[in-house]
Design a protein around this motif. Structure first.
Motif, PDB file in Angstrom:
ATOM      1  N   GLY A 265       1.012  -1.253  -0.273  1.00 47.91           N
ATOM      2  CA  GLY A 265       0.044  -0.039  -0.015  1.00 47.91           C
ATOM      3  C   GLY A 265       0.888   1.279   0.018  1.00 47.91           C
ATOM      4  N   ARG A 266       1.870   1.300   0.578  1.00 45.71           N
ATOM      5  CA  ARG A 266       2.982   2.401   0.770  1.00 45.71           C
ATOM      6  C   ARG A 266       3.326   2.572  -0.652  1.00 45.71           C
ATOM      7  NH1 ARG A 266       8.104   2.415   2.128  1.00 45.71           N
ATOM      8  NH2 ARG A 266       7.985   0.403   2.933  1.00 45.71           N
ATOM      9  N   ASP A 267       3.817   1.749  -1.263  1.00 44.35           N
ATOM     10  CA  ASP A 267       4.304   1.804  -2.692  1.00 44.35           C
ATOM     11  C   ASP A 267       3.254   2.201  -3.502  1.00 44.35           C
ATOM     12  OD1 ASP A 267       6.494   0.928  -4.749  1.00 44.35           O
ATOM     13  OD2 ASP A 267       4.754   0.124  -5.569  1.00 44.35           O
ATOM     14  N   GLY A 268       1.909   2.023  -3.436  1.00 43.98           N
ATOM     15  CA  GLY A 268       0.852   2.721  -3.988  1.00 43.98           C
ATOM     16  C   GLY A 268       0.976   3.966  -4.012  1.00 43.98           C
ATOM     17  N   LEU A 269       1.100   4.420  -2.671  1.00 45.24           N
ATOM     18  CA  LEU A 269       1.039   5.923  -2.089  1.00 45.24           C
ATOM     19  C   LEU A 269       2.347   6.683  -2.913  1.00 45.24           C
ATOM     20  CD1 LEU A 269       0.190   5.849   1.402  1.00 45.24           C
ATOM     21  CD2 LEU A 269      -1.074   6.686  -0.278  1.00 45.24           C
ATOM     22  N   ASP A 270       3.613   5.956  -2.677  1.00 45.77           N
ATOM     23  CA  ASP A 270       4.832   6.391  -3.386  1.00 45.77           C
ATOM     24  C   ASP A 270       4.692   6.810  -5.020  1.00 45.77           C
ATOM     25  OD1 ASP A 270       5.875   6.500  -0.839  1.00 45.77           O
ATOM     26  OD2 ASP A 270       6.980   4.806  -1.117  1.00 45.77           O
ATOM     27  N   THR A 271       4.103   6.063  -5.624  1.00 42.51           N
ATOM     28  CA  THR A 271       4.008   5.869  -6.887  1.00 42.51           C
ATOM     29  C   THR A 271       2.700   6.518  -7.468  1.00 42.51           C
ATOM     30  OG1 THR A 271       3.317   3.734  -7.120  1.00 42.51           O
ATOM     31  CG2 THR A 271       5.560   3.979  -7.182  1.00 42.51           C
ATOM     32  N   ASP A 272       1.787   7.053  -6.789  1.00 43.02           N
ATOM     33  CA  ASP A 272       0.602   7.606  -6.963  1.00 43.02           C
ATOM     34  C   ASP A 272      -0.176   6.473  -7.824  1.00 43.02           C
ATOM     35  OD1 ASP A 272      -1.448   9.529  -6.678  1.00 43.02           O
ATOM     36  OD2 ASP A 272      -0.647  10.582  -8.417  1.00 43.02           O
ATOM     37  N   LEU A 273      -0.381   5.351  -7.714  1.00 43.18           N
ATOM     38  CA  LEU A 273      -1.344   4.437  -8.578  1.00 43.18           C
ATOM     39  C   LEU A 273      -2.462   4.608  -8.772  1.00 43.18           C
ATOM     40  CD1 LEU A 273       0.499   0.815  -7.654  1.00 43.18           C
ATOM     41  CD2 LEU A 273       0.931   2.141  -9.706  1.00 43.18           C
ATOM     42  N   ARG A 274      -3.303   4.315  -9.812  1.00 41.65           N
ATOM     43  CA  ARG A 274      -4.755   4.530  -9.776  1.00 41.65           C
ATOM     44  C   ARG A 274      -5.105   2.947 -10.080  1.00 41.65           C
ATOM     45  NH1 ARG A 274      -3.912   8.923  -8.306  1.00 41.65           N
ATOM     46  NH2 ARG A 274      -4.743   7.861  -6.776  1.00 41.65           N
ATOM     47  N   LEU A 275      -6.517   2.922  -9.494  1.00 36.22           N
ATOM     48  CA  LEU A 275      -7.184   1.694  -9.673  1.00 36.22           C
ATOM     49  C   LEU A 275      -7.704   1.269 -11.070  1.00 36.22           C
ATOM     50  CD1 LEU A 275      -9.200   1.786  -6.381  1.00 36.22           C
ATOM     51  CD2 LEU A 275      -7.513  -0.005  -6.932  1.00 36.22           C
ATOM     52  N   PRO A 276      -7.830   0.234 -11.552  1.00 37.18           N
ATOM     53  CA  PRO A 276      -8.474  -0.067 -12.874  1.00 37.18           C
ATOM     54  C   PRO A 276     -10.207   0.094 -12.638  1.00 37.18           C
ATOM     55  CG  PRO A 276      -7.863  -2.038 -11.890  1.00 37.18           C
ATOM     56  CD  PRO A 276      -7.102  -1.011 -10.733  1.00 37.18           C
ATOM     57  N   GLU A 277     -10.639  -0.151 -13.874  1.00 35.86           N
ATOM     58  CA  GLU A 277     -12.299  -0.140 -13.570  1.00 35.86           C
ATOM     59  C   GLU A 277     -12.626  -1.169 -12.782  1.00 35.86           C
ATOM     60  OE1 GLU A 277     -14.336   1.933 -15.105  1.00 35.86           O
ATOM     61  OE2 GLU A 277     -12.782   3.279 -15.192  1.00 35.86           O
ATOM     62  N   PRO A 278     -13.683  -0.734 -11.931  1.00 37.86           N
ATOM     63  CA  PRO A 278     -13.995  -1.964 -11.020  1.00 37.86           C
ATOM     64  C   PRO A 278     -14.862  -3.004 -11.670  1.00 37.86           C
ATOM     65  CG  PRO A 278     -15.538   0.280 -10.834  1.00 37.86           C
ATOM     66  CD  PRO A 278     -14.381   0.778 -11.565  1.00 37.86           C
ATOM     67  N   VAL A 279     -15.117  -4.181 -11.049  1.00 44.01           N
ATOM     68  CA  VAL A 279     -15.583  -5.073 -11.438  1.00 44.01           C
ATOM     69  C   VAL A 279     -16.922  -5.310 -10.743  1.00 44.01           C
ATOM     70  CG1 VAL A 279     -15.739  -7.658 -12.068  1.00 44.01           C
ATOM     71  CG2 VAL A 279     -13.655  -6.357 -12.415  1.00 44.01           C
ATOM     72  N   ASP A 280     -18.052  -5.319 -11.309  1.00 39.95           N
ATOM     73  CA  ASP A 280     -19.531  -5.567 -10.623  1.00 39.95           C
ATOM     74  C   ASP A 280     -20.222  -6.797 -10.930  1.00 39.95           C
ATOM     75  OD1 ASP A 280     -20.244  -5.162 -13.186  1.00 39.95           O
ATOM     76  OD2 ASP A 280     -21.602  -3.292 -12.796  1.00 39.95           O
ATOM     77  N   VAL A 281     -19.490  -7.744 -11.379  1.00 41.51           N
ATOM     78  CA  VAL A 281     -19.931  -9.070 -11.517  1.00 41.51           C
ATOM     79  C   VAL A 281     -19.068 -10.235 -11.122  1.00 41.51           C
ATOM     80  CG1 VAL A 281     -21.592  -8.418 -13.788  1.00 41.51           C
ATOM     81  CG2 VAL A 281     -19.108  -9.318 -13.854  1.00 41.51           C
ATOM     82  N   ASP A 282     -19.559 -11.610 -11.026  1.00 41.63           N
ATOM     83  CA  ASP A 282     -18.374 -12.503 -10.665  1.00 41.63           C
ATOM     84  C   ASP A 282     -17.489 -12.553 -11.988  1.00 41.63           C
ATOM     85  OD1 ASP A 282     -17.106 -14.870 -10.441  1.00 41.63           O
ATOM     86  OD2 ASP A 282     -18.987 -16.134 -10.098  1.00 41.63           O
ATOM     87  N   PRO A 283     -16.418 -12.288 -11.979  1.00 38.62           N
ATOM     88  CA  PRO A 283     -15.213 -12.312 -12.848  1.00 38.62           C
ATOM     89  C   PRO A 283     -15.490 -13.742 -13.632  1.00 38.62           C
ATOM     90  CG  PRO A 283     -14.184 -11.529 -10.980  1.00 38.62           C
ATOM     91  CD  PRO A 283     -15.556 -11.831 -10.879  1.00 38.62           C
ATOM     92  N   ALA A 284     -15.597 -14.893 -12.739  1.00 38.82           N
ATOM     93  CA  ALA A 284     -15.725 -16.345 -13.594  1.00 38.82           C
ATOM     94  C   ALA A 284     -16.670 -16.231 -14.731  1.00 38.82           C
ATOM     95  CB  ALA A 284     -15.727 -17.062 -12.599  1.00 38.82           C
ATOM     96  N   GLY A 285     -17.756 -15.392 -14.550  1.00 42.68           N
ATOM     97  CA  GLY A 285     -19.033 -15.646 -15.630  1.00 42.68           C
ATOM     98  C   GLY A 285     -18.353 -14.537 -16.804  1.00 42.68           C
ATOM     99  N   LEU A 286     -17.526 -13.954 -16.903  1.00 44.02           N
ATOM    100  CA  LEU A 286     -17.305 -13.219 -18.200  1.00 44.02           C
ATOM    101  C   LEU A 286     -16.285 -14.066 -18.898  1.00 44.02           C
ATOM    102  CD1 LEU A 286     -15.916  -9.915 -16.135  1.00 44.02           C
ATOM    103  CD2 LEU A 286     -18.000 -10.370 -17.384  1.00 44.02           C
TER     104      LEU A 286
END
Length: 481
Positions: free
Chosen positions: A391-412
């Motif tokens: 998490g600290r590495d994410g802060l240091d590098t100012d990471l962004r999250l990808p698009e959220p997933v709103d279904v069971d990924p296994a069903g895609l």
């Protein structure tokens, strides 16, 4: 947080926590007062515990009257425990192994409590030091303390809590026989074991644990207890204390508790989900939750999103410490609410990272990130240290999250998952270990000795179960954690 009065907590290395003469004197004085209190309450022994690399809580105990000496000078133990496997066989790493050497266990007096489920006994987590007073590089509690200090130096703190799942058996032998027959989440299960659950809640309360909820879970004989969030060191200490309280109270009722990732090969396993929220300590109006009140996804702030993205990015490597048993990968399968895909989503129980906003009106305090792909074979101190580091590495590098997933990924469709960057997490411990060893952020944060030893122990367990069936793996793991 327990720390030396002689050193700055802002230093990067473990040497910041070395013991000196004044610190030993201070600890002895505090322990003498505590020992008199414990003796006056009729307690006779103190269990000093640490959690090894295999995730098993080990202990040495001292009579109450020896607590003062233990606090100042420690209790001897071999460093070889760091390379014990879950069946108590021993492997060797490049830094740890063999019969030579000695460490000292020092009780963390701030966390010393009588154990209501073990009359006459108190419990204290222990820090492990070398004979010269320097912290042992494999002391996971010291590693976690260092990671909390690194975040504090940047103006951040974290609140954390473990969900503890366990399955209750009424069998006499090693086989698992569910102690209740009611349906998943059914009130029938509470009624069937009402006295047992009452005593579990009472013992936790008397021991000082704040329980948020307790409920029947999905698998046969399975329950879950959630506790209040606290600082990461406290959260790991509490996780150990909750499990030992549940274990002791189960035995008191003629039952057995299994915290294994896979109690039965054909059933849902036990998770140990971790809830995390990032807090800004120097906010104008007091600590502010970075998971709420922002303009990012679902109200996250930019730092809260970066912290979560840092964890998401390194989930495959994190599994070597968070899903660290061969049995873990019998549990970590799609469409079982285990979080088998490296993705995140709002209240999505099939995503490895489940974002929780909390109810409207309390989001400023309740919003948090739940890491779902973890289980009870993990060392809670080592796991939280690794989560904070990523998490600290994410802060240091100012990471962004990808698009959220709103279904069971296994069903895609697989093509859609690939296009959206939704990858399955490692399906075996060997895959997770390879990712762990290749991860420079975790290697830098945890140190070479930890990285090498974790890999050696994991490979030892892989070899131990080479050719074993799922049923054999579940049976051998069932009562170990």
């Amino acid at each position: 947080m327990e720390q030396s009065s002689e050193t700055s907590t802002g230093e990067a290395g473990l040497d910041a926590y070395a013991l000196g003469g004044r610190e030993r004197t201070r600890r002895a004085a505090r322990a003498a007062v505590a020992a008199r209190r414990l003796a006056g309450e009729g307690l006779v022994g103190v269990a000093l515990t640490w959690v090894d690399v295999s995730g098993i809580t080990r202990t040495k105990t001292v009579p109450v009257e020896r607590l003062e000496h233990a606090a100042a000078w420690g209790v001897g133990m071999s460093p070889v425990f760091d390379v014990f496997l879950l069946d108590d066989s021993i492997v060797s790493g490049n830094h740890i192994g063999g019969p030579v050497g000695d460490l000292r266990l020092h009780p963390v007096l701030e966390r010393l409590v009588p154990m209501a489920a073990l009359p006459g006994w108190a419990h204290a987590p222990a820090h492990r030091y070398a004979q010269d007073g320097s912290p042992h590089p494999l002391d996971a509690r010291a590693l976690l303390r260092r990671e909390t200090d690194r975040l504090a130096a940047l103006g951040w703190s974290v609140k954390a809590a473990f969900e503890i799942e366990w399955a209750v058996s009424k069998g006499d032998g090693d086989a698992f026989v569910p102690a209740c027959k009611g349906p998943a989440y059914g009130m029938t299960r509470v009624t069937e074991l009402a006295g047992y659950l009452r005593d579990v809640l009472g013992a936790l309360k008397e021991t000082g644990v704040t329980v948020v909820q307790l409920h029947p879970e999905y698998a046969a004989g399975q329950y879950e207890v959630s506790v209040a969030a606290e600082d990461p060191l406290g959260a790991a200490d509490t996780a150990v204390l909750v499990r030992e309280t549940v274990r002791a109270m189960s035995m008191e009722h003629g039952l057995a508790a299994s915290f294994s990732p896979k109690v039965e090969a054909d059933s849902v396993g036990n998770g140990a989900h971790v809830h995390l929220s990032l807090w800004r300590e120097d906010a104008a109006d007091g600590p502010a939750n970075a998971m709420a009140g922002g303009s990012g996804p679902y109200g996250t702030t930019a730092p809260g999103e970066a912290f979560a993205a840092g964890i998401l990015r390194r989930l495959p490597a994190l599994l070597a410490v968070g899903a660290p048993a061969v049995a873990s990968y019998l549990r970590l399968v799609p469409s079982h609410w285990a979080g088998a895909f490296a993705c995140w989503g709002l209240e999505n129980r099939e995503a490895a990272l489940r974002f929780v906003t909390g109810a409207e009106g309390e989001r400023a305090t309740a919003a948090n990130l739940e890491v779902k792909c973890l289980d009870g074979a993990a060392n809670p101190y080592l796991l939280l240290a690794a989560l904070l580091a990523t998490g600290r590495d994410g802060l240091d590098t100012d990471l962004r999250l990808p698009e959220p997933v709103d279904v069971d990924p296994a069903g895609l469709p697989e093509e859609e998952r690939t296009a959206r960057g939704i990858a399955p997490l490692p399906s075996s411990l060997a895959e997770a270990v390879a990712a762990f060893e290749a991860d420079t952020v975790l290697r830098d944060a945890l140190g070479e000795a930890v990285t090498d030893t974790v890999a050696a122990v994991r490979r030892g367990e892989i070899a131990l179960f080479d050719g074993a069936t799922p049923e054999e793996i579940a049976a051998a793991t069932r009562w170990r954690h």
